[in-house]
Design a protein around this motif. Structure first.
Motif, PDB file in Angstrom:
ATOM      1  N   VAL A  54       0.826  -1.203   0.000  1.00 56.82           N
ATOM      2  CA  VAL A  54       0.000   0.000   0.000  1.00 56.82           C
ATOM      3  C   VAL A  54       0.861   1.253   0.000  1.00 56.82           C
ATOM      4  N   LEU A  55       1.894   1.273   0.825  1.00 57.71           N
ATOM      5  CA  LEU A  55       2.754   2.451   0.914  1.00 57.71           C
ATOM      6  C   LEU A  55       4.176   2.015   1.207  1.00 57.71           C
ATOM      7  N   ASP A  56       5.020   2.093   0.216  1.00 55.77           N
ATOM      8  CA  ASP A  56       6.431   1.796   0.391  1.00 55.77           C
ATOM      9  C   ASP A  56       7.118   3.101   0.771  1.00 55.77           C
ATOM     10  N   LYS A  57       7.382   3.279   2.066  1.00 51.60           N
ATOM     11  CA  LYS A  57       7.942   4.533   2.562  1.00 51.60           C
ATOM     12  C   LYS A  57       9.264   4.862   1.902  1.00 51.60           C
ATOM     13  N   ARG A  58      10.043   3.840   1.643  1.00 47.35           N
ATOM     14  CA  ARG A  58      11.343   4.093   1.039  1.00 47.35           C
ATOM     15  C   ARG A  58      11.213   4.653  -0.375  1.00 47.35           C
ATOM     16  N   LYS A  59      10.212   4.159  -1.121  1.00 50.27           N
ATOM     17  CA  LYS A  59      10.012   4.673  -2.466  1.00 50.27           C
ATOM     18  C   LYS A  59       9.615   6.145  -2.430  1.00 50.27           C
ATOM     19  N   VAL A  60       8.778   6.506  -1.458  1.00 53.89           N
ATOM     20  CA  VAL A  60       8.350   7.901  -1.332  1.00 53.89           C
ATOM     21  C   VAL A  60       9.532   8.783  -0.977  1.00 53.89           C
ATOM     22  N   GLU A  61      10.323   8.374   0.019  1.00 50.05           N
ATOM     23  CA  GLU A  61      11.452   9.184   0.467  1.00 50.05           C
ATOM     24  C   GLU A  61      12.525   9.303  -0.607  1.00 50.05           C
ATOM     25  N   ASN A  62      12.652   8.293  -1.452  1.00 53.86           N
ATOM     26  CA  ASN A  62      13.678   8.316  -2.492  1.00 53.86           C
ATOM     27  C   ASN A  62      13.164   8.863  -3.823  1.00 53.86           C
ATOM     28  N   TYR A  63      11.927   9.337  -3.835  1.00 51.33           N
ATOM     29  CA  TYR A  63      11.339   9.845  -5.067  1.00 51.33           C
ATOM     30  C   TYR A  63      12.127  11.049  -5.576  1.00 51.33           C
ATOM     31  N   GLN A  64      12.468  11.044  -6.865  1.00 47.82           N
ATOM     32  CA  GLN A  64      13.293  12.085  -7.459  1.00 47.82           C
ATOM     33  C   GLN A  64      12.520  12.992  -8.422  1.00 47.82           C
ATOM     34  N   GLY A  65      11.209  12.830  -8.465  1.00 46.68           N
ATOM     35  CA  GLY A  65      10.416  13.655  -9.362  1.00 46.68           C
ATOM     36  C   GLY A  65      10.007  12.904 -10.615  1.00 46.68           C
ATOM     37  N   PRO A  66       9.211  13.533 -11.477  1.00 43.97           N
ATOM     38  CA  PRO A  66       8.703  12.886 -12.692  1.00 43.97           C
ATOM     39  C   PRO A  66       9.825  12.620 -13.686  1.00 43.97           C
ATOM     40  N   PRO A  67       9.653  11.649 -14.560  1.00 48.99           N
ATOM     41  CA  PRO A  67      10.705  11.337 -15.533  1.00 48.99           C
ATOM     42  C   PRO A  67      10.979  12.451 -16.521  1.00 48.99           C
ATOM     43  N   ASP A  68       9.990  13.327 -16.750  1.00 53.04           N
ATOM     44  CA  ASP A  68      10.181  14.416 -17.710  1.00 53.04           C
ATOM     45  C   ASP A  68      10.510  15.746 -17.031  1.00 53.04           C
ATOM     46  N   LYS A  69      11.207  15.672 -15.904  1.00 57.86           N
ATOM     47  CA  LYS A  69      11.615  16.898 -15.229  1.00 57.86           C
ATOM     48  C   LYS A  69      12.706  17.592 -16.038  1.00 57.86           C
ATOM     49  N   ALA A  70      12.901  18.883 -15.780  1.00 58.90           N
ATOM     50  CA  ALA A  70      13.899  19.660 -16.510  1.00 58.90           C
ATOM     51  C   ALA A  70      14.786  20.419 -15.532  1.00 58.90           C
ATOM     52  N   SER A  71      16.062  20.419 -15.796  1.00 57.70           N
ATOM     53  CA  SER A  71      17.013  21.118 -14.936  1.00 57.70           C
ATOM     54  C   SER A  71      17.088  22.584 -15.334  1.00 57.70           C
ATOM     55  N   LEU A  72      17.049  23.475 -14.334  1.00 54.66           N
ATOM     56  CA  LEU A  72      17.157  24.905 -14.591  1.00 54.66           C
ATOM     57  C   LEU A  72      18.328  25.487 -13.800  1.00 54.66           C
ATOM     58  N   PRO A  73      19.070  26.436 -14.377  1.00 56.44           N
ATOM     59  CA  PRO A  73      20.202  27.046 -13.670  1.00 56.44           C
ATOM     60  C   PRO A  73      19.731  28.010 -12.601  1.00 56.44           C
ATOM     61  N   ARG A  74      20.649  28.407 -11.747  1.00 60.19           N
ATOM     62  CA  ARG A  74      20.359  29.416 -10.736  1.00 60.19           C
ATOM     63  C   ARG A  74      20.183  30.778 -11.389  1.00 60.19           C
ATOM     64  N   ALA A  75      19.269  31.568 -10.847  1.00 59.93           N
ATOM     65  CA  ALA A  75      19.068  32.921 -11.360  1.00 59.93           C
ATOM     66  C   ALA A  75      20.311  33.767 -11.061  1.00 59.93           C
ATOM     67  N   LYS A  76      20.807  34.455 -12.067  1.00 60.83           N
ATOM     68  CA  LYS A  76      22.008  35.277 -11.900  1.00 60.83           C
ATOM     69  C   LYS A  76      21.672  36.710 -11.510  1.00 60.83           C
TER      70      LYS A  76
END
Length: 218
Positions: A54-76
């Motif tokens: 029902v709830l794998d706590k480890r999977k939730v804690e290790n979740y890294q976001g959706p597969p189609d996430k995008a990396s953005l740089p820091r605002a300069k």
């Protein structure tokens, strides 16, 4: 009904991926269970449930976001810019009465019909300084703020921030025309306004940058 549907359309236009593993409280009227047999039956059924499935706590804690996430740089630098939310529907949007409010292929700006009450704050969860900035900011205490991560481990970030965490996927980032983080997004008239926040550079990073500049000058 149109207002409620309009807000749903905005949610469709933005699109937010979420994950949360926190107890948020008890809602509604509660009653004491007076029949011992009923309580025993509930306990027996609970023992029969495989809670690891029902709830794998480890999977939730290790979740890294959706597969189609995008990396953005820091605002300069600090800057803000408007974003037109005009959208062409990819599906038929129902009106809640059995009909169609917006047919597939219809182009419209949802902010012409409704007000979006939320303020969105987008940060990179892998950057400790951005996480620290949000936790110390006014946004962490406001109920009208939704925090979005471009990247980051759910378990790690949730230990620093005591509020629900959501993720921004590449489609949402594209629609809001985000180029850097942290970014604060809120409605301004019939547009959304994006404000990029430039954070102070830490001493270690400043020293490293200075060294790189010196090497580049040689």
């Amino acid at each position: 009904m149109i207002r409620r549907t309009g807000l749903a359309v905005i949610a469709l236009v933005l699109g937010v991926t979420s994950v949360q593993a926190k107890v948020i409280g008890t809602f509604g009227t509660t009653y004491r269970i007076t029949e011992r047999d009923a309580l025993a039956e509930i306990e027996e059924r609970a023992r029969q449930v495989d809670w690891n499935k029902v709830l794998d706590k480890r999977k939730v804690e290790n979740y890294q976001g959706p597969p189609d996430k995008a990396s953005l740089p820091r605002a300069k630098r600090n800057r803000n810019f408007p974003v037109d939310m005009t959208y062409t529907t990819e599906i038929d949007v129902p009106d809640g009465k059995g009909g169609i409010l917006y047919p597939k292929g219809y182009t419209f700006n949802p902010l012409d019909y409704v007000t979006y009450p939320k303020t969105l704050v987008v940060i990179d969860g892998t950057d400790p300084e951005q996480v620290k900035w949000f936790a110390a900011s006014e946004y962490d205490k406001r109920l009208d703020v939704t925090l979005l991560l471009t990247e980051g481990n759910f378990g790690t970030v949730s230990k620093r921030i005591s509020r629900p965490l959501f993720y921004a996927d590449s489609k949402m980032i594209e629609r809001l025309k985000l180029k850097a983080v942290p970014s604060v997004i809120k409605q301004k008239g019939r547009l959304m306004e994006v404000t990029e926040v430039a954070l102070p550079v830490g001493k270690a990073k400043a020293a490293s940058r200075s060294l790189q500049d010196k090497k580049g000058a040689q």
